[in-house]
Design an enzyme around this catalytic site. Structure first.
Site, PDB file in Angstrom:
ATOM      1  N   SER A 144      -9.534  -3.406   5.491  1.00  0.00           N
ATOM      2  CA  SER A 144      -8.051  -2.736   5.784  1.00  0.00           C
ATOM      3  C   SER A 144      -8.964  -1.823   7.941  1.00  0.00           C
ATOM      4  CB  SER A 144      -8.036  -1.809   5.194  1.00  0.00           C
ATOM      5  OG  SER A 144      -7.712  -0.271   5.699  1.00  0.00           O
ATOM      6  N   GLU A 146      -8.460   0.723   8.263  1.00  0.00           N
ATOM      7  CA  GLU A 146      -8.765   2.091   8.695  1.00  0.00           C
ATOM      8  C   GLU A 146     -10.646   1.815   8.553  1.00  0.00           C
ATOM      9  OE1 GLU A 146      -7.606   5.334   7.581  1.00  0.00           O
ATOM     10  OE2 GLU A 146      -5.950   4.528   8.154  1.00  0.00           O
ATOM     11  N   TYR A 168     -12.039   6.971   1.618  1.00  0.00           N
ATOM     12  CA  TYR A 168     -11.761   5.456   1.522  1.00  0.00           C
ATOM     13  C   TYR A 168     -11.890   4.782   2.806  1.00  0.00           C
ATOM     14  CZ  TYR A 168      -7.968   2.097   2.105  1.00  0.00           C
ATOM     15  OH  TYR A 168      -7.438   0.605   2.071  1.00  0.00           O
TER      16      TYR A 168
HETATM   17  P1  NAP Z   1      -0.738  -0.202  -3.683  1.00  0.00           P
HETATM   18  O1  NAP Z   1       0.891  -0.483  -3.439  1.00  0.00           O
HETATM   19  O2  NAP Z   1      -1.154   0.816  -4.100  1.00  0.00           O
HETATM   20  O3  NAP Z   1      -1.362  -0.680  -4.858  1.00  0.00           O
HETATM   21  C1  NAP Z   1      -3.202  -1.033  -5.414  1.00  0.00           C
HETATM   22  C2  NAP Z   1      -2.513  -1.650  -6.822  1.00  0.00           C
HETATM   23  O4  NAP Z   1      -3.980  -1.748  -7.399  1.00  0.00           O
HETATM   24  C3  NAP Z   1      -1.764  -1.487  -7.967  1.00  0.00           C
HETATM   25  O5  NAP Z   1      -1.332  -2.306  -8.491  1.00  0.00           O
HETATM   26  C4  NAP Z   1      -2.810  -0.531  -9.019  1.00  0.00           C
HETATM   27  O6  NAP Z   1      -2.333  -0.719 -10.052  1.00  0.00           O
HETATM   28  C5  NAP Z   1      -4.473  -1.607  -8.852  1.00  0.00           C
HETATM   29  N1  NAP Z   1      -5.247  -0.526  -8.923  1.00  0.00           N
HETATM   30  C6  NAP Z   1      -5.651   0.786  -8.987  1.00  0.00           C
HETATM   31  N2  NAP Z   1      -6.514   1.153  -9.844  1.00  0.00           N
HETATM   32  C7  NAP Z   1      -6.916  -0.429 -10.397  1.00  0.00           C
HETATM   33  C8  NAP Z   1      -8.002   0.094 -11.186  1.00  0.00           C
HETATM   34  N3  NAP Z   1      -8.946   0.627 -11.032  1.00  0.00           N
HETATM   35  N4  NAP Z   1      -8.060  -1.349 -11.710  1.00  0.00           N
HETATM   36  C9  NAP Z   1      -6.710  -1.751 -11.933  1.00  0.00           C
HETATM   37  N5  NAP Z   1      -6.434  -1.108 -11.089  1.00  0.00           N
HETATM   38  C10 NAP Z   1      -5.902  -0.374 -10.473  1.00  0.00           C
HETATM   39  O7  NAP Z   1      -1.159  -0.657  -2.379  1.00  0.00           O
HETATM   40  P2  NAP Z   1      -1.236  -2.612  -1.434  1.00  0.00           P
HETATM   41  O8  NAP Z   1      -0.326  -1.478   0.103  1.00  0.00           O
HETATM   42  O9  NAP Z   1      -0.080  -3.084  -2.332  1.00  0.00           O
HETATM   43  O10 NAP Z   1      -2.225  -2.251  -0.613  1.00  0.00           O
HETATM   44  C11 NAP Z   1      -2.588  -3.912  -1.542  1.00  0.00           C
HETATM   45  C12 NAP Z   1      -4.601  -3.891  -1.080  1.00  0.00           C
HETATM   46  O11 NAP Z   1      -4.800  -3.585   0.237  1.00  0.00           O
HETATM   47  C13 NAP Z   1      -5.158  -1.890  -1.639  1.00  0.00           C
HETATM   48  O12 NAP Z   1      -6.742  -2.561  -1.707  1.00  0.00           O
HETATM   49  C14 NAP Z   1      -4.938  -1.253   0.048  1.00  0.00           C
HETATM   50  O13 NAP Z   1      -5.880  -0.347  -0.084  1.00  0.00           O
HETATM   51  C15 NAP Z   1      -5.289  -2.720   0.807  1.00  0.00           C
HETATM   52  N6  NAP Z   1      -4.645  -2.424   1.966  1.00  0.00           N
HETATM   53  C16 NAP Z   1      -3.431  -2.181   2.275  1.00  0.00           C
HETATM   54  C17 NAP Z   1      -2.632  -1.624   3.789  1.00  0.00           C
HETATM   55  C18 NAP Z   1      -1.219  -1.963   3.858  1.00  0.00           C
HETATM   56  O14 NAP Z   1      -0.383  -1.516   4.954  1.00  0.00           O
HETATM   57  N7  NAP Z   1       0.216  -1.160   2.532  1.00  0.00           N
HETATM   58  C19 NAP Z   1      -3.554  -1.961   4.870  1.00  0.00           C
HETATM   59  C20 NAP Z   1      -5.143  -2.825   4.924  1.00  0.00           C
HETATM   60  C21 NAP Z   1      -5.287  -2.606   3.205  1.00  0.00           C
HETATM   61  P3  NAP Z   1      -0.972   0.751 -10.938  1.00  0.00           P
HETATM   62  O15 NAP Z   1       0.286  -0.002 -10.305  1.00  0.00           O
HETATM   63  O16 NAP Z   1      -1.915   0.762 -12.231  1.00  0.00           O
HETATM   64  O17 NAP Z   1      -1.809   1.951 -10.306  1.00  0.00           O
HETATM   65  O1  F7E Z   2      -0.176   7.753   7.402  1.00  0.00           O
HETATM   66  C1  F7E Z   2       0.715   9.697   9.723  1.00  0.00           C
HETATM   67  C2  F7E Z   2      -0.725   9.917   9.474  1.00  0.00           C
HETATM   68  O2  F7E Z   2      -0.444   7.633   4.826  1.00  0.00           O
HETATM   69  C3  F7E Z   2      -0.104   6.456   8.603  1.00  0.00           C
HETATM   70  C4  F7E Z   2      -2.425   2.517   3.798  1.00  0.00           C
HETATM   71  O3  F7E Z   2      -1.860   1.715   3.344  1.00  0.00           O
HETATM   72  O4  F7E Z   2      -2.475   1.555   5.411  1.00  0.00           O
HETATM   73  C5  F7E Z   2      -2.236   2.820   5.485  1.00  0.00           C
HETATM   74  O5  F7E Z   2      -2.782   4.203   5.303  1.00  0.00           O
HETATM   75  C6  F7E Z   2      -0.071   8.164   9.589  1.00  0.00           C
HETATM   76  C7  F7E Z   2      -0.716   8.539   9.391  1.00  0.00           C
HETATM   77  O6  F7E Z   2      -0.970   4.983   6.062  1.00  0.00           O
HETATM   78  C8  F7E Z   2       2.876  11.611   7.631  1.00  0.00           C
HETATM   79  O7  F7E Z   2      -0.971  11.105   9.361  1.00  0.00           O
HETATM   80  C9  F7E Z   2       2.447  12.054  10.109  1.00  0.00           C
HETATM   81  O8  F7E Z   2      -1.754   9.074  10.608  1.00  0.00           O
HETATM   82  O9  F7E Z   2       1.238   5.816   5.812  1.00  0.00           O
HETATM   83  P1  F7E Z   2       0.332   6.457   5.738  1.00  0.00           P
HETATM   84  P2  F7E Z   2      -2.388   5.599   6.383  1.00  0.00           P
HETATM   85  O10 F7E Z   2      -2.977   6.803   5.991  1.00  0.00           O
HETATM   86  O11 F7E Z   2      -2.859   4.438   7.742  1.00  0.00           O
HETATM   87  C10 F7E Z   2      -3.915   1.339   5.820  1.00  0.00           C
HETATM   88  C11 F7E Z   2      -4.366   0.248   7.269  1.00  0.00           C
HETATM   89  C12 F7E Z   2      -4.902   1.067   4.898  1.00  0.00           C
HETATM   90  O12 F7E Z   2      -5.668   0.620   4.226  1.00  0.00           O
HETATM   91  C13 F7E Z   2      -4.393   2.566   3.500  1.00  0.00           C
HETATM   92  O13 F7E Z   2      -4.323   1.324   2.319  1.00  0.00           O
HETATM   93  O14 F7E Z   2       0.511   9.274   9.258  1.00  0.00           O
HETATM   94  N1  F7E Z   2       1.512  11.099   8.969  1.00  0.00           N
HETATM   95  N2  F7E Z   2       3.071  12.130   9.140  1.00  0.00           N
HETATM   96  C14 F7E Z   2       1.952  11.104   7.120  1.00  0.00           C
HETATM   97  N3  F7E Z   2       1.118   9.592   6.364  1.00  0.00           N
HETATM   98  C15 F7E Z   2       1.336  10.322   5.590  1.00  0.00           C
HETATM   99  N4  F7E Z   2       1.572   9.654   4.459  1.00  0.00           N
HETATM  100  N5  F7E Z   2       2.971  11.732   5.071  1.00  0.00           N
HETATM  101  C16 F7E Z   2       3.032  12.216   6.053  1.00  0.00           C
HETATM  102  O15 F7E Z   2       3.563  13.082   6.074  1.00  0.00           O
END
Ligand code: NAP
Ligand code: F7E
Length: 339
Positions: A144, A146, A168
């Protein structure tokens, strides 16, 4: 132990050639946003797809309901070594995509140990399963942006140092380095895809893009009168999840395992997100959005912007969806849902 090189094998571009066996992919996190798009992509390419789900009292198949008759659903948990090893041993997959994690940044401050167990140690459990049960498998780790956190350079690329700002982010840094380490120690084909924020109508409701699109829909339908948010100045590089799962697949088709940054290269504020989302529904965001300190984080990542030049050149990957298209797609989907 000497490194085993498992990188040869059939060329893997798109659908299998006539006479080639069907390829098998294991996806952890198949019930999540990315898991559902990746399962669709791999099924369309002719893969046998094994989706790993953890046991819950109520199934979480909302995003993959339309795929269930074509997926093999198997139970396992990132906390449980034996269950992961059994999945890899039984499926003998060509590719393993580790998408499962505790992925919501704020929860990582309230549940830091659990986040470490899932998001950091879960990775090494799965790598151990592959190493012991089927080391030929190609492994993708969902890393990520992050990890860049308080970024020391902008835009961020593969060589940018990590400075995570949340439990995280710290857990993802472990996941990244253990992936690199297993590649270098054991010769596994293991890659880390460093993906910037990617969103879709299937995004979880607590993430800011979906919180806004769903909030707009509820306000339009008269179910809510205001939307409470945190830091409106935060800047992110937001893309469409459907584009990003294609990048994951492309990474595992390269002859050698290499890590890539994936993002659009554009940065927008949460404020701009609100402007576009409310504007699309004919509303002035300033009349509905309130800043609530409850949503401000203990340590913020102020800005993230990708330099995905290496992926563009070596993977031929490009985003297809603009920020405005993404936001309006999400608002339209939520307006349709909240009737
Ligand atoms: P998500 O919608 O939160 O999905 C997370 C998945 O992980 C769900 O299927 C969840 O299952 C499963 N899970 C959680 N804990 C588990 C455990 N202990 N054992 C088995 N499965 C488990 O996340 P996403 O947005 O699709 O992201 C996919 C991956 O990419 C994650 O690793 C996230 O950190 C990473 N990532 C995401 C972003 C983004 O912007 N979306 C960016 C960079 C990296 P349940 O349905 O049972 O909860
Ligand atoms: O926040 C600001 C918050 O929670 C984005 C995950 O998929 O992307 C995701 O992480 C921004 C932050 O995503 C609210 O402070 C303001 O600056 O949508 P987010 P994230 O934290 O960037 C990365 C790449 C991952 O890997 C993670 O798994 O938005 N913000 N107001 C808020 N965010 C939330 N959630 N809620 C608010 O009310």
């Amino acid at each position: 132990m000497s490194a085993q090189k498992n990188h040869s094998g059939p060329k893997r571009n798109g659908a299998p050639q006539a006479g080639q066996p069907r390829r098998t992919a294991v996806i952890t996190g198949v019930t999540g946003q990315d898991g559902s798009y990746l399962a669709e992509l791999l099924l369309a390419k002719g893969y046998e797809v094994v989706g790993v789900v953890r046991r819950t009292s109520h199934d979480s198949y909302e995003r993959i309901g339309h795929l269930l008759d074509r997926l093999h659903i198997v139970p396992a948990d990132l906390l449980d070594q034996h269950s992961l090893t059994a999945v890899v041993r039984d499926a003998k997959p060509h590719e393993v995509y580790n998408l499962a994690a505790q992925s919501f940044v704020p929860t990582s401050w309230t549940q830091p140990v659990l986040t470490g167990e899932f998001t950091a140690l879960g990775v090494v459990r799965l790598l151990e399963a592959i190493r012991l049960a089927h080391p030929e498998a190609r492994f993708y780790q969902a890393s990520s942006s992050e990890m860049f956190g308080k970024a020391t350079q902008t835009p961020q690329r593969e060589s940018t140092p990590f400075y995570p700002r949340s439990p995280y982010g710290v857990a993802k840094v472990y996941g990244h380095w253990i992936t690199v380490n297993y590649r270098e120690s054991y010769g596994l084909y293991a890659v880390s895809g460093i993906l910037f924020n990617h969103e879709s109508p299937r995004r979880g409701l607590e993430f800011v893009t979906r919180k806004v699109s769903h909030g707009v829909a509820r306000i339009v339908r008269g179910r809510m009168t205001e939307l409470r948010l945190g830091n409106l100045d935060a800047r992110r590089d937001w893309g469409f999840a459907g584009d990003y799962v294609d990048a994951m697949w492309r990474m595992l088709q390269r002859p050698e395992p290499v890590d890539y940054v994936i993002g659009t290269g554009e940065m927008h504020t949460v404020r701009e997100l609100c402007e576009i989302a409310f504007g699309h529904a004919g509303l002035d965001w300033k009349q509905y959005v309130r800043v609530d300190p409850a949503f401000v984080r203990p340590a913020e990542v102020d800005l993230l912007q990708a330099d995905a030049g290496k992926a563009r050149q070596e993977l031929g990957w490009r985003p297809t969806t603009s920020f405005a298209e993404l936001v309006t797609m999400m608002v339209d989907a939520d307006l349709e849902r909240v009737k």
